[in-house]
Scaffold this active site. Structure first.
Site, mmCIF file in Angstrom:
data_model
loop_
_atom_site.group_PDB
_atom_site.id
_atom_site.type_symbol
_atom_site.label_atom_id
_atom_site.label_comp_id
_atom_site.label_asym_id
_atom_site.label_seq_id
_atom_site.Cartn_x
_atom_site.Cartn_y
_atom_site.Cartn_z
ATOM 1 C CE1 TYR A 106 21.858 32.406 49.961
ATOM 2 C CE2 TYR A 106 23.631 33.934 50.513
ATOM 3 C CZ TYR A 106 23.100 32.648 50.515
ATOM 4 O OH TYR A 106 23.815 31.637 51.106
ATOM 5 C CB ILE A 146 29.256 36.517 51.346
ATOM 6 C CG1 ILE A 146 27.954 36.666 52.128
ATOM 7 C CG2 ILE A 146 29.835 35.103 51.434
ATOM 8 C CD1 ILE A 146 26.813 35.787 51.615
ATOM 9 C CG HIS A 162 32.985 30.893 53.159
ATOM 10 N ND1 HIS A 162 32.752 31.023 54.513
ATOM 11 C CD2 HIS A 162 33.890 29.902 53.035
ATOM 12 C CE1 HIS A 162 33.502 30.136 55.172
ATOM 13 N NE2 HIS A 162 34.197 29.445 54.298
ATOM 14 C CB CYS A 200 22.905 29.412 28.815
ATOM 15 S SG CYS A 200 22.845 29.131 30.597
ATOM 16 C CG ASN A 263 35.090 36.236 69.439
ATOM 17 O OD1 ASN A 263 34.088 36.498 70.095
ATOM 18 N ND2 ASN A 263 35.055 35.465 68.373
HETATM 19 C C1 BV8 Z 1 33.729 21.930 52.771
HETATM 20 C C2 BV8 Z 1 28.736 31.452 52.683
HETATM 21 C C3 BV8 Z 1 34.420 19.936 51.662
HETATM 22 C C4 BV8 Z 1 27.266 31.379 52.475
HETATM 23 C C5 BV8 Z 1 29.420 29.947 54.501
HETATM 24 C C6 BV8 Z 1 34.802 18.748 59.265
HETATM 25 C C7 BV8 Z 1 34.124 18.480 60.397
HETATM 26 C C8 BV8 Z 1 32.764 18.791 60.474
HETATM 27 C C9 BV8 Z 1 32.081 19.393 59.425
HETATM 28 C C10 BV8 Z 1 32.767 19.663 58.321
HETATM 29 C C11 BV8 Z 1 34.108 19.332 58.216
HETATM 30 N N1 BV8 Z 1 34.523 19.712 57.007
HETATM 31 C C12 BV8 Z 1 33.478 20.263 56.339
HETATM 32 C C13 BV8 Z 1 32.412 20.247 57.123
HETATM 33 C C14 BV8 Z 1 31.126 20.737 56.787
HETATM 34 C C15 BV8 Z 1 31.016 22.253 56.922
HETATM 35 C C16 BV8 Z 1 31.249 22.714 58.326
HETATM 36 O O1 BV8 Z 1 32.309 23.162 58.703
HETATM 37 N N2 BV8 Z 1 30.169 22.639 59.102
HETATM 38 C C17 BV8 Z 1 30.234 23.155 60.482
HETATM 39 C C18 BV8 Z 1 28.880 23.767 60.797
HETATM 40 C C19 BV8 Z 1 30.640 22.080 61.433
HETATM 41 N N3 BV8 Z 1 31.973 22.924 56.033
HETATM 42 C C20 BV8 Z 1 31.615 23.024 54.738
HETATM 43 O O2 BV8 Z 1 30.626 22.555 54.257
HETATM 44 C C21 BV8 Z 1 32.619 23.750 53.846
HETATM 45 N N4 BV8 Z 1 32.877 22.951 52.688
HETATM 46 O O3 BV8 Z 1 34.376 21.678 53.768
HETATM 47 O O4 BV8 Z 1 33.752 21.189 51.605
HETATM 48 C C22 BV8 Z 1 33.555 19.061 52.474
HETATM 49 C C23 BV8 Z 1 32.170 19.101 52.298
HETATM 50 C C24 BV8 Z 1 31.403 18.260 53.060
HETATM 51 C C25 BV8 Z 1 31.980 17.425 54.036
HETATM 52 C C26 BV8 Z 1 33.370 17.417 54.187
HETATM 53 C C27 BV8 Z 1 34.174 18.251 53.413
HETATM 54 C C28 BV8 Z 1 31.999 25.078 53.321
HETATM 55 C C29 BV8 Z 1 31.813 26.025 54.459
HETATM 56 C C30 BV8 Z 1 31.337 27.397 53.921
HETATM 57 C C31 BV8 Z 1 29.848 27.559 54.051
HETATM 58 N N5 BV8 Z 1 29.441 28.911 53.677
HETATM 59 N N6 BV8 Z 1 29.082 31.182 54.098
HETATM 60 C C32 BV8 Z 1 26.514 32.435 53.239
HETATM 61 O O5 BV8 Z 1 27.154 33.190 53.985
HETATM 62 O O6 BV8 Z 1 25.295 32.499 53.034
HETATM 63 S S1 BV8 Z 1 29.862 29.662 56.137
HETATM 64 C C33 BV8 Z 1 29.266 31.040 57.009
HETATM 65 O O7 BV8 Z 1 29.096 30.589 58.334
HETATM 66 C C34 BV8 Z 1 30.233 32.202 57.111
HETATM 67 O O8 BV8 Z 1 30.892 32.444 55.908
HETATM 68 C C35 BV8 Z 1 31.170 31.731 58.221
HETATM 69 O O9 BV8 Z 1 32.173 30.897 57.730
HETATM 70 C C36 BV8 Z 1 30.241 30.913 59.096
HETATM 71 C C37 BV8 Z 1 29.784 31.741 60.256
HETATM 72 O O10 BV8 Z 1 30.840 31.759 61.151
HETATM 73 P P1 BV8 Z 1 31.404 33.167 61.711
HETATM 74 O O11 BV8 Z 1 31.727 34.074 60.591
HETATM 75 O O12 BV8 Z 1 32.452 32.812 62.683
HETATM 76 O O13 BV8 Z 1 30.111 33.815 62.433
HETATM 77 P P2 BV8 Z 1 29.378 33.316 63.765
HETATM 78 O O14 BV8 Z 1 28.096 34.027 63.818
HETATM 79 O O15 BV8 Z 1 29.412 31.824 63.866
HETATM 80 O O16 BV8 Z 1 30.325 33.856 64.951
HETATM 81 C C38 BV8 Z 1 30.497 35.226 65.119
HETATM 82 C C39 BV8 Z 1 31.642 35.374 66.115
HETATM 83 O O17 BV8 Z 1 31.917 36.764 66.269
HETATM 84 C C40 BV8 Z 1 31.321 34.826 67.502
HETATM 85 O O18 BV8 Z 1 32.473 34.137 68.005
HETATM 86 C C41 BV8 Z 1 31.045 36.085 68.333
HETATM 87 O O19 BV8 Z 1 31.457 35.924 69.662
HETATM 88 C C42 BV8 Z 1 31.936 37.101 67.646
HETATM 89 N N7 BV8 Z 1 31.475 38.489 67.722
HETATM 90 C C43 BV8 Z 1 30.189 38.937 67.684
HETATM 91 N N8 BV8 Z 1 30.175 40.297 67.722
HETATM 92 C C44 BV8 Z 1 31.493 40.706 67.758
HETATM 93 C C45 BV8 Z 1 32.312 39.549 67.739
HETATM 94 N N9 BV8 Z 1 33.654 39.611 67.759
HETATM 95 C C46 BV8 Z 1 34.214 40.862 67.811
HETATM 96 N N10 BV8 Z 1 33.482 42.016 67.800
HETATM 97 C C47 BV8 Z 1 32.135 41.979 67.791
HETATM 98 N N11 BV8 Z 1 31.442 43.113 67.805
HETATM 99 ZN ZN ZN Z 2 24.394 30.342 31.791
#
Ligand code: BV8
Ligand code: ZN
EC number: 2.3.1.-
Length: 291
Positions: A106, A146, A162, A200, A263
């Site tokens: 981070y 974030i 997030h 704490c 996108n």
């Molecule tokens: C939860 C903070 C209850 C930390 C982040 C259902 C099915 C399967 C899995 C799950 C499900 N429900 C929950 C899950 C598990 C999980 C999940 O979804 N896993 C995925 C991988 C399948 N979800 C969770 O754990 C969530 N919690 O649901 O709790 C629960 C728990 C367990 C099980 C069931 C229920 C919590 C999710 C949050 C995690 N924290 N971030 C940190 O940042 O360090 S997520 C983090 O990754 C980001 O915040 C963001 O959400 C994600 C990244 O995605 P994007 O932002 O879309 O970025 P990415 O690089 O992927 O894509 C970029 C895009 O931009 C591309 O499309 C690209 O083409 C485009 N692009 C690039 N350049 C440009 C552009 N577009 C325009 N212009 C440009 N120039």
């Molecule tokens: Zn504390």
């Protein structure tokens, strides 16, 4: 020469001329940068009339909107840090196993963001918020990022789904405080020397939602209020893989709202989108929003 008052026909002629110019401009930009960009003129007109008619406008942004500010995306080329997959380190298990490593991860991201500035995509959304609020429309900006760049661009009441890399939380008493001082590379700092809670002395962790952790209840409530009956959802720079955010577009489509995707490529939600603006967000958003 008596200036005659501009008729409605004049205004729409001027507007069409402006769109045409935006389109031409957009095309010119792409050639030089070599980035593919496409949106049909007619789609732009339709999108603009849907935006104008909308009472409730909601935006969902992801890492792609910050890409042109030099912030690596998760799934893009920069998604790896020291051959760690970012999604592996953004988990409570990684933190429990090696808090120093996660702190360094981070810290690395804070250094990149601290040196970055919002881009034209962020500013276009700030301007859209102002315009919508002036027109009495309901506007909400939901972000998965974030990095805090939307607020840095002047957007207000940004819903950080997030969390934020600029806040920390005590693992013991949950007290939320600011982000600590930078640390040395490869620090491997023993956890007792890692940033501690001033109340704490508990271990501090980034105040972000990690994979496997639930989003805060208030945050989910804000998100659902913003999605309920929203007329137009703009989905910007997200791969639409991570839940629950990836479920927002289908939710809006299901109640008859329009979804516009910005996108550089297609995503799993593209088929749910009435409008698709392919290209870099910092170009497509100002062009599509006429800002
Ligand atoms: C939860 C903070 C209850 C930390 C982040 C259902 C099915 C399967 C899995 C799950 C499900 N429900 C929950 C899950 C598990 C999980 C999940 O979804 N896993 C995925 C991988 C399948 N979800 C969770 O754990 C969530 N919690 O649901 O709790 C629960 C728990 C367990 C099980 C069931 C229920 C919590 C999710 C949050 C995690 N924290 N971030 C940190 O940042 O360090 S997520 C983090 O990754 C980001 O915040 C963001 O959400 C994600 C990244 O995605 P994007 O932002 O879309 O970025 P990415 O690089 O992927 O894509 C970029 C895009 O931009 C591309 O499309 C690209 O083409 C485009 N692009 C690039 N350049 C440009 C552009 N577009 C325009 N212009 C440009 N120039
Ligand atoms: Zn504390």
């Amino acid at each position: 020469m008596k200036l005659r008052r501009a008729t409605r026909q004049d205004t729409s002629m001027r507007r069409n001329w402006a769109y045409g110019l935006a389109l031409k401009l957009a095309r010119v930009y792409m050639d030089r940068s070599g980035q593919r960009c496409s949106f049909a003129g007619s789609q732009l007109e339709e999108f603009t009339s849907v935006l104008e008619a909308a009472h409730k406008v909601t935006v969902l942004s992801g890492a792609g909107i910050s890409a042109e500010s030099g912030i690596p995306t998760f799934r893009g080329a920069g998604g790896l840090w020291r051959n760690f997959d970012a999604t592996e380190l953004a988990t409570p298990y990684a933190f429990a196993a090696n808090p120093s490593l996660v702190w360094e991860f981070y810290h690395y991201r804070r250094c990149i963001v601290a040196a970055a500035a919002p881009n034209a995509g962020h500013y276009a959304l700030e301007a859209l918020q102002r315009k919508c609020e002036q027109q009495g429309k309901l506007f909400t900006l939901l972000t998965q990022n974030i990095d805090g760049l939307h607020a840095k661009a002047g957007s207000s009441n940004v819903v950080e789904l997030h969390g934020s890399m600029w806040r920390t939380r005590c693992c013991h008493c949950n007290n939320i405080q600011g982000a600590p001082e930078p640390m040395a590379k490869e620090a491997n700092i023993p956890s007792m020397q890692l940033p501690r809670c001033k109340l704490c002395n508990g271990l501090l962790r980034p105040h972000v939602v990690w994979f496997g952790e639930c989003l805060e209840v208030e945050t989910m409530e804000c998100a659902h209020n913003a999605l309920e009956d929203c007329d137009l959802l703009l989905v910007i720079g997200t791969s639409a893989v991570v839940q629950p955010a990836a479920g927002f577009a289908p939710l809006v489509k299901a109640h008859g709202g329009a979804v516009a995707e910005f996108n550089t490529e297609d995503t799993p939600i593209s088929d749910n989108c009435r409008f698709k603006f392919h290209g870099p967000a910092a170009v497509m958003l100002p062009a599509a929003l006429g800002i």
